[in-house]
Design a protein around this motif. Structure first.
Motif, mmCIF file in Angstrom:
data_model
loop_
_atom_site.group_PDB
_atom_site.id
_atom_site.type_symbol
_atom_site.label_atom_id
_atom_site.label_comp_id
_atom_site.label_asym_id
_atom_site.label_seq_id
_atom_site.Cartn_x
_atom_site.Cartn_y
_atom_site.Cartn_z
ATOM 1 N N PHE A 435 0.837 -1.193 0.000
ATOM 2 C CA PHE A 435 0.000 0.000 0.000
ATOM 3 C C PHE A 435 0.875 1.248 0.000
ATOM 4 O O PHE A 435 1.905 1.304 0.706
ATOM 5 C CB PHE A 435 -0.917 0.038 1.222
ATOM 6 N N ILE A 436 0.454 2.271 -0.787
ATOM 7 C CA ILE A 436 1.124 3.570 -0.815
ATOM 8 C C ILE A 436 0.061 4.627 -0.532
ATOM 9 O O ILE A 436 -0.868 4.806 -1.330
ATOM 10 C CB ILE A 436 1.784 3.839 -2.176
ATOM 11 N N ALA A 437 0.130 5.302 0.586
ATOM 12 C CA ALA A 437 -0.830 6.342 0.964
ATOM 13 C C ALA A 437 -0.273 7.702 0.558
ATOM 14 O O ALA A 437 0.921 7.969 0.734
ATOM 15 C CB ALA A 437 -1.118 6.297 2.456
ATOM 16 N N TYR A 438 -1.151 8.569 0.020
ATOM 17 C CA TYR A 438 -0.728 9.885 -0.469
ATOM 18 C C TYR A 438 -1.153 10.966 0.531
ATOM 19 O O TYR A 438 -2.330 11.047 0.929
ATOM 20 C CB TYR A 438 -1.348 10.158 -1.847
ATOM 21 N N ASP A 439 -0.132 11.792 0.901
ATOM 22 C CA ASP A 439 -0.412 12.886 1.821
ATOM 23 C C ASP A 439 -0.562 14.227 1.116
ATOM 24 O O ASP A 439 -1.012 15.200 1.731
ATOM 25 C CB ASP A 439 0.729 13.000 2.838
#
Length: 925
Positions: A435-439
């Motif tokens: 998973f790659i979460a974008y801030d």
């Protein structure tokens, strides 16, 4: 030929057809329907237990009759209604039904190729000859229930099938040997010439040439059963272009290329005996039976699935297509259901251990590149194996998700999965097993996803606007984006981005398409963009689908165009599939039927005060309308059974040239029709033929040709008269001028000559008498000149001026001779006008008369009187002198009489010696 098909239950993968119920509330005479017929005009005739109703798609017209058993149309267009008490017939040009046979129960009617009308009457077979029923002596069978006519006459009875050859011979075919009932209750001949024979346990389909007895052993047969019990065929089957519809005791059986199917209560058809099936001009099928009035099966291409057809829940939350077929999720637990090989399968996707499944809809289930299933919940993401046999894993924020409450899931072209979540981080990507979460995105949950041809990703946002991701950075876009929640994004085959939001629909490029909110977007194989809204389905460029077309609900939640070109519509109350058979103009009937609409010919239904046939007329007239009642209201119609696209009409009056659109109005009123011969025309918009009304509008008296001609003649005559009067007036003036000139020449010339001579004589002789004559002559000359000037003075044209001058003259003349004067003139006539010539003549007559009285009468009094008698002026001069027996020469009487005649009047003289003289002058005014 049809194979044997058992109808034990309705297959769950077969949805409900779009149906609509029409009954007494809409104008049908009774909800108990006994027969339906579509005539050659396109009208539907519905027989019921209480009468018959005629329907053109717009209104019902009903007629009271006994219980109707069947309705038929003869070749001449007459409608024949069979009842339990005889026949009623309405001729094409008739104004009411007439009874042509009474006291006999009729079961069916058929007309053969030779024009003979056969009637199944009581326990016999009859022919209709004029207004009489004549029994066919050659028939010896049982009571006939149903008739069909082709090259031969076919009769269905309680004892099998009978065939009457053209030569009058009969053949009998047993249906099934060793059965108590051999009844044939329904029968028809299809367009291919095959004979359909309905019985109490199924139906046969065969050609007349292959017919053998018994039918059970020689003719192809389809047994109809439900739960082991036979389904009884009740009446005549209907053959449409792509199916045969058979009325039965518990619904309608539809036979088409896909097989045999029973339509019953699950399809909106009353589960009771069906007595009539017909197809209207728009391709809709009408079903009527013992209960529920009329059922219209709309030909919209829609098939609907509900819990009655196997759905776990009616509220559809998402639609997508996999290698298993079209799949959906529905209900609060987001159960997965797929159409697999014609069977609707169902599986639970959310484990019971998850208490709250979430509230997202739309893209809540997707599959990754390996085929595994990913399901959004409020407690993370559930991952199932490709065969749905086990849960592979459950992921939440502890595993790298941006949040536990997952709203939507979407897969891009690279195979990466994108997750929309609620929380501090709203966008997460699954790529290469992590998973790659974008801030660096706004804290607004994405609600819609799309990918363009360059590989850029587009995200619609919860509170409005878009995000574009080029692989490195996010760019927010609000210009050209409808306001509010973005429900769906779509890149069409032309590369245009469509945006559906609460505030409307827009395109990039292209701008705003609609300001009305939308929920879902899809593209059909032909390039049409389909928009799902809370009001149904709208098709870009025109057309729509709604509950009127069979949708179970107008609120569209999800939408999918599958690989076959079918459009799937998820609603709040079920799932519908649209085959997309309609042309690009919108969801209408197939192209041939759309073109056929332009061939419909309007009919004139009524005109105020004019007797029109009950079925209307294509031509009316000639009519005669007269002023002031030159107004007209015309009612017209044409069969119209497409509720979504009603017929448009247009009309014109001769001389108008272009057609005037009437829209869906079915009447036109004229308050003041133009005078003369007119022709009113009305037609279905775009049609070639029109209904016409020929009329002649009679103008008022003063507008008719003979009156105008007479008026013109009178005007010409008046002009000529005025011209002649003017000429006469000018001539009179000329004559008066000549007369004045003559008088001046004669009187003044002679008087001046006399004065000249007397002057010379006076010079020579200095004679006093000569000087007196000169003075008298000069005074006479002055008087004559004054009279001439007065006679042409226009200010002296009234009678008062004449009489005043006469009085002045009389006073001078009579006073010198001591003669009294009585002058009697009423004041009321003093203002009467006289023409110059009449004034002069009247004055000279009176002057001459007074002068004569002064010189010759030796009277003591002279009386002058004047009065008006009608339109004539009467003058009287009377003296009390010596009178005379005969007038003496020199009294001027001939001159006065001539002047009276020139004035248009008369002069009358009366005189008696010793009693005076009276002169009366009468002059017209």
């Amino acid at each position: 030929m049809l194979a044997l098909v058992l109808l034990a239950t309705l297959a769950s993968a077969e949805g409900r057809l779009p149906v609509e119920r029409i009954g007494t509330a809409q104008g049908l005479v009774s909800d108990r329907v006994t027969h339906i017929l579509r005539d050659s005009r396109g009208l539907l005739w519905i027989g019921t237990k209480d009468g018959v109703s005629r329907y053109d798609g717009h209104r019902f017209v009903s007629y009271a009759t006994p219980f109707v058993t069947t309705i038929a149309e003869t070749r001449d267009g007459a409608i024949v209604v069979a009842t339990i008490d005889g026949l009623r017939r309405l001729a094409p040009d008739g104004r009411a039904f007439e009874t042509i046979a009474a006291g006999v129960a009729v079961n069916d009617i058929a007309q053969d190729r030779h024009g003979v009308v056969w009637v199944a009457c009581d326990e016999a077979l009859c022919r209709l000859e004029g207004n009489r029923l004549v029994r066919d002596a050659s028939y010896r069978g049982a009571t006939v229930q149903v008739l069909a006519a082709g090259d031969d006459l076919w009769a269905g009875s309680q004892q099998g099938l009978l065939r009457r050859r053209a030569n009058g011979t009969w053949e009998h075919y047993v249906v099934s040997p060793h059965r108590d009932s051999d009844a044939v209750q329904g029968m028809s001949i299809d367009p291919r010439g095959r004979l359909w024979i309905g019985t109490s346990f199924g139906f046969f389909v065969t050609t007349p040439a292959a017919l053998r007895s018994p039918l059970q052993q020689h003719a192809p047969f389809t047994r109809l059963t439900r739960e082991g019990a036979p389904i009884v065929i009740t009446r005549t089957p209907l053959h449409t272009r792509d199916a045969t519809w058979i009325p039965t005791s518990i619904g309608v059986v539809r036979v088409d290329a896909r097989g045999t199917r029973l339509l019953d209560a699950r399809d909106g058809v009353p589960e009771a005996a069906i007595n009539g099936v017909a197809e209207d001009v728009a391709g809709n099928v009408w079903i009527g039976g013992e209960l529920g009035g009329l059922i219209r099966v709309t030909r919209s291409g829609l098939t609907t699935f509900t819990t009655a057809h196997g759905l776990g829940h009616d509220r559809i939350t998402s639609l997508f297509e996999t290698d298993r077929g079209v799949c959906m999720t529905s209900g609060p637990r987001r159960d997965l259901q797929c159409f697999e090989n014609g069977v609707l399968t169902r599986r639970e996707l959310i484990p019971r251990s998850i208490e709250f499944q979430g509230w997202g809809w739309g893209e809540v289930v997707t599959r990754d590149g390996a085929g595994d299933w990913w399901v959004a919940t409020a407690e993370g993401v559930v991952r199932w194996s490709a065969d749905l046999s086990r849960v592979v894993a459950t992921y939440d924020s502890n595993d790298g998700l941006g949040g536990d409450d997952v709203f939507r899931i979407w897969r891009d072209s690279r195979g990466d999965l994108w997750f929309s979540t609620f929380g501090k981080r709203v966008l997460t990507r699954w790529s290469n097993g992590r998973f790659i979460a974008y801030d660096d995105v706004p804290r607004i949950a994405p609600t819609a996803f799309a990918e363009d041809r360059q590989g850029n990703l587009w995200f619609g946002l919860y509170t409005g606007g878009l995000l574009r991701f080029d692989g490195k950075r996010f760019t927010k876009i609000t210009e050209g984006v409808p306001t509010g929640f973005v429900h769906d994004l779509l890149f069409d085959s032309r590369g245009t981005l469509w945006i559906a939001a609460t505030g409307g629909v827009s395109r990039m490029p292209g701008g705003v398409y609609s300001t009305r909110g939308a929920r879902a977007l899809s593209e059909m194989p032909d390039g049409r963009i389909v928009i799902g809204t809370p009001r149904g389905v709208e098709i870009a460029g025109g057309g729509r689908l709604s509950t009127a077309d069979g949708l179970p609900n107008n609120e569209i939640i999800a939408m999918l165009a599958d690989r076959s070109g079918a459009l799937w519509l998820g609603t709040a109350h079920g799932l519908s599939m649209w085959r997309g058979l309609q042309p690009a103009a919108g969801p209408r009937a197939e192209a041939p039927r759309a073109e056929a609409r332009a061939t419909f010919r309007a009919r004139i239904d009524s005109i105020d005060g004019v007797a029109i046939p009950e079925l209307g007329a294509h031509q009316v007239g000639p009519l005669r309308l007269a002023y002031p009642d030159h107004r007209m209201t015309v009612a017209f119609s044409a069969p119209d059974f497409d509720a979504r696209h009603p017929l448009q009409f247009e009309y014109r009056l001769s001389g108008d040239g272009a057609w005037t659109p009437a829209g869906t109005r079915r009447s036109v009123s004229y308050e003041r029709l133009p005078f003369g011969r007119q022709q009113f025309e009305v037609r279905v918009a775009g049609a070639k033929e029109a209904a016409t009304v020929s009329l002649s509008v009679v103008p008022p008296l003063w507008r008719r040709w003979w009156f105008l001609a007479l008026a013109a003649a009178l005007l010409v005559a008046l002009a000529l008269l005025l011209h002649r009067m003017r000429v006469a007036h000018l001539m009179a003036i000329q004559e008066m001028r000549m007369r004045v000139a003559t008088d001046l020449h004669d009187d003044l010339g002679s008087s001046l000559s006399r004065i000249s001579i007397l002057s010379e004589l006076a010079k020579q002789k200095s004679n006093a008498r000569v000087l007196d004559e000169i003075g008298d002559t000069a005074r006479g000359l002055v008087d004559a000149l004054g009279d001439s000037i007065w006679s042409i003075d226009p200010r002296r044209d009234d009678l008062q001026s004449v009489l005043a001058r006469v009085r002045h003259f009389a006073a001078d003349v009579l006073e010198a001779r001591s003669i009294g004067l009585d002058f009697d003139v009423p004041q009321s006539i003093a203002s009467l006008q006289l023409t110059p010539d009449k004034r002069r003549e009247v004055f000279l007559i009176l002057k001459e008369a007074i002068n004569n009285a002064a010189k010759h009468s030796q009277a003591s009094r002279v009386a002058v009187a004047a009065h008006v008698d009608g339109a004539r002026l009467r003058l009287r001069i009377e003296d009390d002198g010596v009178g005379f027996a005969e007038p003496r020469e020199g009294h001027g009487l001939p001159s006065m009489s001539a002047r009276a005649q020139r004035a248009g009047g008369t002069l009358h003289l009366a005189s008696t010696p010793g009693l005076g003289t009276r002169i009366e002058v009468t002059v017209p005014l």
